[in-house]
Design a protein around this motif. Sequence first.
Motif, PDB file in Angstrom:
ATOM      1  N   LEU A 274       0.835  -1.200   0.000  1.00 17.21           N
ATOM      2  CA  LEU A 274       0.000   0.000   0.000  1.00 17.21           C
ATOM      3  C   LEU A 274       0.869   1.249   0.000  1.00 17.21           C
ATOM      4  O   LEU A 274       0.546   2.234  -0.671  1.00 17.21           O
ATOM      5  N   LYS A 275       1.968   1.210   0.728  1.00 21.02           N
ATOM      6  CA  LYS A 275       2.881   2.356   0.782  1.00 21.02           C
ATOM      7  C   LYS A 275       3.498   2.608  -0.592  1.00 21.02           C
ATOM      8  O   LYS A 275       3.634   3.762  -1.019  1.00 21.02           O
ATOM      9  N   VAL A 276       3.849   1.548  -1.304  1.00 24.42           N
ATOM     10  CA  VAL A 276       4.390   1.692  -2.660  1.00 24.42           C
ATOM     11  C   VAL A 276       3.350   2.352  -3.563  1.00 24.42           C
ATOM     12  O   VAL A 276       3.661   3.275  -4.316  1.00 24.42           O
ATOM     13  N   ARG A 277       2.105   1.882  -3.470  1.00 20.20           N
ATOM     14  CA  ARG A 277       1.030   2.492  -4.262  1.00 20.20           C
ATOM     15  C   ARG A 277       0.827   3.952  -3.874  1.00 20.20           C
ATOM     16  O   ARG A 277       0.598   4.804  -4.732  1.00 20.20           O
ATOM     17  N   ALA A 278       0.910   4.242  -2.593  1.00 16.13           N
ATOM     18  CA  ALA A 278       0.737   5.626  -2.122  1.00 16.13           C
ATOM     19  C   ALA A 278       1.824   6.525  -2.693  1.00 16.13           C
ATOM     20  O   ALA A 278       1.556   7.651  -3.110  1.00 16.13           O
ATOM     21  N   ASP A 279       3.039   6.025  -2.710  1.00 13.79           N
ATOM     22  CA  ASP A 279       4.153   6.817  -3.224  1.00 13.79           C
ATOM     23  C   ASP A 279       4.015   7.106  -4.713  1.00 13.79           C
ATOM     24  O   ASP A 279       4.562   8.085  -5.207  1.00 13.79           O
TER      25      ASP A 279
ATOM     26  N   GLU B 169      -4.823  10.410   1.265  1.00 10.13           N
ATOM     27  CA  GLU B 169      -5.769   9.430   1.805  1.00 10.13           C
ATOM     28  C   GLU B 169      -5.066   8.105   2.091  1.00 10.13           C
ATOM     29  O   GLU B 169      -5.287   7.484   3.133  1.00 10.13           O
ATOM     30  N   TYR B 170      -4.225   7.666   1.153  1.00 16.59           N
ATOM     31  CA  TYR B 170      -3.423   6.462   1.373  1.00 16.59           C
ATOM     32  C   TYR B 170      -2.622   6.588   2.659  1.00 16.59           C
ATOM     33  O   TYR B 170      -2.621   5.692   3.505  1.00 16.59           O
ATOM     34  N   ASP B 171      -1.908   7.707   2.786  1.00 20.30           N
ATOM     35  CA  ASP B 171      -1.017   7.898   3.929  1.00 20.30           C
ATOM     36  C   ASP B 171      -1.778   7.864   5.253  1.00 20.30           C
ATOM     37  O   ASP B 171      -1.293   7.317   6.244  1.00 20.30           O
ATOM     38  N   LYS B 172      -2.964   8.429   5.258  1.00 19.46           N
ATOM     39  CA  LYS B 172      -3.788   8.412   6.470  1.00 19.46           C
ATOM     40  C   LYS B 172      -4.115   6.975   6.865  1.00 19.46           C
ATOM     41  O   LYS B 172      -3.969   6.585   8.026  1.00 19.46           O
ATOM     42  N   HIS B 173      -4.537   6.193   5.897  1.00 15.06           N
ATOM     43  CA  HIS B 173      -4.873   4.794   6.177  1.00 15.06           C
ATOM     44  C   HIS B 173      -3.632   3.995   6.563  1.00 15.06           C
ATOM     45  O   HIS B 173      -3.703   3.139   7.456  1.00 15.06           O
ATOM     46  N   ILE B 174      -2.534   4.254   5.934  1.00 16.10           N
ATOM     47  CA  ILE B 174      -1.301   3.543   6.254  1.00 16.10           C
ATOM     48  C   ILE B 174      -0.870   3.859   7.680  1.00 16.10           C
ATOM     49  O   ILE B 174      -0.450   2.958   8.417  1.00 16.10           O
ATOM     50  N   ASP B 175      -0.981   5.109   8.085  1.00 14.23           N
ATOM     51  CA  ASP B 175      -0.650   5.473   9.472  1.00 14.23           C
ATOM     52  C   ASP B 175      -1.527   4.722  10.471  1.00 14.23           C
ATOM     53  O   ASP B 175      -1.032   4.215  11.489  1.00 14.23           O
ATOM     54  N   GLU B 176      -2.815   4.629  10.171  1.00 11.44           N
ATOM     55  CA  GLU B 176      -3.729   3.887  11.044  1.00 11.44           C
ATOM     56  C   GLU B 176      -3.357   2.406  11.086  1.00 11.44           C
ATOM     57  O   GLU B 176      -3.385   1.785  12.150  1.00 11.44           O
TER      58      GLU B 176
ATOM     59  N   GLY C 245      -5.977  -7.264  10.717  1.00 13.13           N
ATOM     60  CA  GLY C 245      -6.298  -8.019   9.507  1.00 13.13           C
ATOM     61  C   GLY C 245      -7.485  -7.454   8.758  1.00 13.13           C
ATOM     62  O   GLY C 245      -7.449  -7.299   7.531  1.00 13.13           O
ATOM     63  N   GLU C 246      -8.531  -7.116   9.487  1.00 12.84           N
ATOM     64  CA  GLU C 246      -9.718  -6.535   8.851  1.00 12.84           C
ATOM     65  C   GLU C 246      -9.385  -5.191   8.204  1.00 12.84           C
ATOM     66  O   GLU C 246      -9.813  -4.900   7.087  1.00 12.84           O
ATOM     67  N   SER C 247      -8.591  -4.389   8.900  1.00 11.09           N
ATOM     68  CA  SER C 247      -8.224  -3.077   8.371  1.00 11.09           C
ATOM     69  C   SER C 247      -7.343  -3.195   7.142  1.00 11.09           C
ATOM     70  O   SER C 247      -7.504  -2.445   6.175  1.00 11.09           O
ATOM     71  N   VAL C 248      -6.409  -4.124   7.156  1.00 10.20           N
ATOM     72  CA  VAL C 248      -5.546  -4.344   5.990  1.00 10.20           C
ATOM     73  C   VAL C 248      -6.393  -4.801   4.802  1.00 10.20           C
ATOM     74  O   VAL C 248      -6.235  -4.293   3.690  1.00 10.20           O
ATOM     75  N   ASN C 249      -7.296  -5.731   5.047  1.00 10.29           N
ATOM     76  CA  ASN C 249      -8.147  -6.221   3.953  1.00 10.29           C
ATOM     77  C   ASN C 249      -9.022  -5.113   3.374  1.00 10.29           C
ATOM     78  O   ASN C 249      -9.179  -5.011   2.156  1.00 10.29           O
ATOM     79  N   LEU C 250      -9.596  -4.291   4.239  1.00 12.78           N
ATOM     80  CA  LEU C 250     -10.424  -3.174   3.761  1.00 12.78           C
ATOM     81  C   LEU C 250      -9.595  -2.161   2.961  1.00 12.78           C
ATOM     82  O   LEU C 250     -10.030  -1.696   1.908  1.00 12.78           O
ATOM     83  N   ALA C 251      -8.436  -1.818   3.474  1.00 13.27           N
ATOM     84  CA  ALA C 251      -7.586  -0.843   2.787  1.00 13.27           C
ATOM     85  C   ALA C 251      -7.100  -1.401   1.450  1.00 13.27           C
ATOM     86  O   ALA C 251      -7.086  -0.675   0.435  1.00 13.27           O
ATOM     87  N   THR C 252      -6.739  -2.659   1.418  1.00 17.63           N
ATOM     88  CA  THR C 252      -6.269  -3.276   0.180  1.00 17.63           C
ATOM     89  C   THR C 252      -7.383  -3.285  -0.860  1.00 17.63           C
ATOM     90  O   THR C 252      -7.159  -2.966  -2.026  1.00 17.63           O
ATOM     91  N   ALA C 253      -8.585  -3.634  -0.431  1.00 21.23           N
ATOM     92  CA  ALA C 253      -9.722  -3.648  -1.359  1.00 21.23           C
ATOM     93  C   ALA C 253     -10.064  -2.239  -1.833  1.00 21.23           C
ATOM     94  O   ALA C 253     -10.396  -2.029  -3.000  1.00 21.23           O
ATOM     95  N   ARG C 254      -9.968  -1.284  -0.950  1.00 25.57           N
ATOM     96  CA  ARG C 254     -10.337   0.093  -1.284  1.00 25.57           C
ATOM     97  C   ARG C 254      -9.362   0.732  -2.261  1.00 25.57           C
ATOM     98  O   ARG C 254      -9.760   1.515  -3.120  1.00 25.57           O
ATOM     99  N   PHE C 255      -8.098   0.405  -2.152  1.00 22.00           N
ATOM    100  CA  PHE C 255      -7.069   1.060  -2.944  1.00 22.00           C
ATOM    101  C   PHE C 255      -6.521   0.188  -4.074  1.00 22.00           C
ATOM    102  O   PHE C 255      -5.373   0.312  -4.446  1.00 22.00           O
TER     103      PHE C 255
END
Length: 95
Positions: A25-30, A39-46, A84-94
Motif C-alpha cells: 500500500l505504501k508503494v502504491r501511495a508513493d 488518503e493512502y497515507d492516512k490509512h497507512i498510518d492507522e 487483519g480486517e483493516s488491511v483487507n479493507l484498505a487493500t480492497a479500497r485502494f
Amino acid sequence: MKQREVYVHKLQTQLDEWNAAIDQLKVRADQAEADVKAEYDKHIDELRQKQQSAWSKLEELRQAGDEAWENLKADVEAASNSLGESVNLATARFK
C-alpha cells in the motif's frame, strides 16, 4: 513444539504477511497523485498503529508464563483481527 510456540509462530507469520501488504500500500501511495496519496497515507498510518499494537500484544504473549499466556490470547487475537480486517479493507479500497 508446545501449543504456545505453534500459536506464536502462526501469528507472527500472519503479521509478517500483513506487514508486506501494508508495504505494498505504501508503494502504491508513493506512486499516487497528491490528493489520493494523502488518503493512502492516512490509512497507512492507522494500519501501522494497529500493527504496532498487535506486535506489542504478541511480545506480551511471548514473555508470559506458561499459565498466563492463555489469558493474553484473547487480547492478541483481538489486536490481530482488527489489523487483519483493516488491511483487507484498505487493500480492497485502494486496488
